[in-house]
Design an enzyme around this catalytic site. Structure first.
Site, PDB file in Angstrom:
ATOM      1  N   GLU A   1       0.719  -1.033   0.139  1.00 35.74           N
ATOM      2  CA  GLU A   1      -0.085  -0.098   0.014  1.00 35.74           C
ATOM      3  C   GLU A   1       0.836   1.328  -0.061  1.00 35.74           C
ATOM      4  OE1 GLU A   1      -1.514   1.074   4.050  1.00 35.74           O
ATOM      5  OE2 GLU A   1      -1.576  -1.173   4.230  1.00 35.74           O
TER       6      GLU A   1
ATOM      7  N   ARG B   1      -0.619  10.817   2.280  1.00 38.71           N
ATOM      8  CA  ARG B   1      -0.440  11.535   3.563  1.00 38.71           C
ATOM      9  C   ARG B   1      -0.138  12.952   3.299  1.00 38.71           C
ATOM     10  NH1 ARG B   1       2.416   6.856   6.965  1.00 38.71           N
ATOM     11  NH2 ARG B   1       0.646   5.669   7.181  1.00 38.71           N
TER      12      ARG B   1
ATOM     13  N   THR C   1      -4.646   5.615   3.622  1.00 46.34           N
ATOM     14  CA  THR C   1      -4.947   6.808   4.277  1.00 46.34           C
ATOM     15  C   THR C   1      -5.969   7.642   3.513  1.00 46.34           C
ATOM     16  OG1 THR C   1      -2.565   6.635   4.667  1.00 46.34           O
ATOM     17  CG2 THR C   1      -3.985   8.643   5.507  1.00 46.34           C
TER      18      THR C   1
ATOM     19  N   LYS D   1     -10.114  -3.309   8.541  1.00 44.73           N
ATOM     20  CA  LYS D   1      -8.586  -2.956   9.211  1.00 44.73           C
ATOM     21  C   LYS D   1      -8.948  -2.655  10.572  1.00 44.73           C
ATOM     22  CE  LYS D   1      -4.605  -0.105   8.386  1.00 44.73           C
ATOM     23  NZ  LYS D   1      -4.195   1.183   7.520  1.00 44.73           N
TER      24      LYS D   1
END
Length: 194
Positions: free
Chosen positions: A47, A51, A79, A139
């Site tokens: 991944e 950010r 994210t 997750k």
């Protein structure tokens, strides 16, 4: 809300990926090199996080480069905090979406646009919200702060159908403890990309 078999797609993409490397990279050539190195070490999922707003274009290019040049790598975008970012990641070529938290708007966009999504959860309430969208792969973040393997064992009773990717405090010393639980389908972390 249009329902698609989002979770079958997640399973199809990640069924052989018990380890998912978290990679911070902003140069496409370096992203490709890292993806190739991970594949050689037996890790076939990674991944890349969105950010830093100033580097979103570079993140797009890294995802695109990996999809084009490393076909054996399953590449996800992480994210993802809103539907706009999910749309951007899909356009760049991401095969799945990860988020640290549960954002109903993002999940709804992903489900409606046939984009596999694994949202972050930290509470039973968030797990149940995800279940309302038909999601069963989630997750759990940050897993060690939330109680680690004890918390996962406690969740197994009321949520036997839920499988977790665990992140946040998972490392070389404890990853096997997490993967030994039958409600954990994968571990993720930056330690895998070193």
């Amino acid at each position: 809300m249009k329902k698609v078999n989002n979770q079958c797609r997640v399973n199809e993409i990640l069924q052989k990926s018990q380890k998912i490397a978290v990679v911070q990279v902003s140069l496409p050539a370096l992203a490709v090199k890292k993806a190739q190195s991970l594949l050689e070490s037996g890790i076939n999922a990674m991944e890349i996080a969105y950010r830093d707003l100033e580097n979103f274009d570079a993140t797009d290019e890294c995802i695109r480069a990996i999809r084009d040049q490393v076909p054996g790598m399953n590449i996800g975008a992480a994210t993802i905090t809103n539907p706009g970012l999910a749309k951007r990641a899909k356009k760049a070529g991401a095969q799945f979406i990860f988020s640290a938290g549960f954002n109903p708007g993002t999940v709804k966009w992903c489900v409606n646009h046939d984009m596999p999504v694994i949202p972050g959860v930290a509470t039973p309430g968030e797990i149940e919200q995800a279940m309302q969208f038909g999601l069963t792969y989630l997750k759990l973040f940050p897993v060690t702060v939330l109680g680690g393997t004890d918390f996962l064992r406690a969740l197994k009773g009321p949520y036997p159908q839920i499988k977790f990717m665990v992140s946040g405090g998972v490392n070389e010393q404890n990853w096997e403890q997490f993967l030994s639980l039958d409600n954990v389908f994968a571990v993720s972390g930056s330690w895998l990309a070193k």
